[in-house]
Scaffold this active site. Structure first.
Site, short mmCIF file in Angstrom:
data_model
loop_
_atom_site.label_atom_id
_atom_site.label_comp_id
_atom_site.label_asym_id
_atom_site.label_seq_id
_atom_site.Cartn_x
_atom_site.Cartn_y
_atom_site.Cartn_z
N VAL A 86 27.84 66.24 -10.74
CA VAL A 86 28.22 64.83 -10.91
C VAL A 86 29.12 64.71 -12.14
O VAL A 86 28.73 65.04 -13.25
CB VAL A 86 26.97 63.93 -11.05
CG1 VAL A 86 27.39 62.48 -11.24
CG2 VAL A 86 26.05 64.08 -9.84
N LYS A 87 30.36 64.25 -11.87
CA LYS A 87 31.34 64.15 -12.95
C LYS A 87 31.33 62.72 -13.50
O LYS A 87 31.49 61.75 -12.75
CB LYS A 87 32.73 64.51 -12.41
CG LYS A 87 33.73 64.93 -13.45
CD LYS A 87 34.99 65.48 -12.77
CE LYS A 87 36.04 65.85 -13.77
NZ LYS A 87 37.32 66.19 -13.11
N LEU A 88 31.12 62.61 -14.82
CA LEU A 88 30.92 61.31 -15.47
C LEU A 88 31.92 61.14 -16.61
O LEU A 88 32.15 62.09 -17.36
CB LEU A 88 29.49 61.27 -16.08
CG LEU A 88 28.33 61.47 -15.11
CD1 LEU A 88 27.09 61.94 -15.87
CD2 LEU A 88 28.03 60.17 -14.38
#
Ligand code: G3P
Length: 217
Positions: A86-88
């Site tokens: 998950v890229k945040l």
């Protein structure tokens, strides 16, 4: 050092995978739009297609900018495949979300990192990867490689396990310099990866070997 490809183009991902050196993929909303992938269902399907091509981690970026929706979106992305990271974005709620996913054992990539302080916070939040954008710093006359070096020193000082994923790579020398500094991962367009192959003396030498072989047979 791990090699990730920074694209949502399936052909390029296949080409890098076929080369046998690919460890993962990073994408972002701009790269998805570049391939004409729009709409939630198409985007989710595209991530699944990428996961079928590669064995390693595939970063999928959330669009939400508040904690609640980042968590909702990130959980949906993570449920697609174990390979999804998950890229945040590096904003306050992104840091909170990184900590939340870290506690749940879900991999994260904290992106849009432009300072050592931001990288320190990403590591404190337990991010799996931190993505400093070195090319975009170079674009504004700031030394992107120096940031990679600063983060390496800070992480080594305290034994942080967050991996430095050097992003916004523009050319082969960025990759070589990141390797010298000790970045854990580079994510790069295919052209910079295949650019590493090239040397005129290799071509001249191979041509001579083949000609000499012909003469002797
Ligand atoms: O995926 C994030 C990063 O690599 C973007 O690179 O070339 O748009 O600065 P660039």
């Amino acid at each position: 050092m791990k090699f990730f490809i920074d694209t949502a183009n399936l052909e390029q991902i296949k080409e890098a995978q076929d080369l046998g050196i690919l460890d993962g993929v990073t994408t972002n909303p701009s790269l998805m739009a570049k391939e004409g992938i729009t709409g939630k269902e198409n985007i989710l399907k595209h991530y699944k297609d990428i996961c079928k091509i590669v064995d390693g981690d595939v970063s999928a970026e959330v669009i939400a900018t508040d904690f609640t929706n980042m968590v909702k979106e990130g959980e949906e992305l993570a449920s697609l495949n174990d390979q999804i990271v998950v890229k945040l974005p590096m904003i306050k709620d992104g840091v909170k979300a990184a900590k939340y996913f870290s506690n749940k054992g879900i991999k994260t990539n904290v992106t849009l990192v432009f300072s050592a302080g931001q990288a320190l916070l990403a590591a404190k939040a337990g991010a799996t990867y931190v993505s400093p954008f070195l090319g975009r710093l170079d674009d504004i006359s700031t030394d992107g490689l120096n940031l990679i070096s600063e983060i390496r020193d800070i992480y080594d000082n305290y034994g942080f396990e967050t991996e430095i994923l050097a992003a916004s790579i523009r050319h082969t020398m960025h990759i070589i310099d990141c390797a010298k500094i000790g970045a854990d991962v580079i994510t790069s367009p295919l052209s910079s990866i295949t650019g590493l192959l090239k040397h005129p003396l290799t071509d001249i030498g191979l041509d001579k070997f083949l000609k000499d072989h012909k003469k002797g047979n």
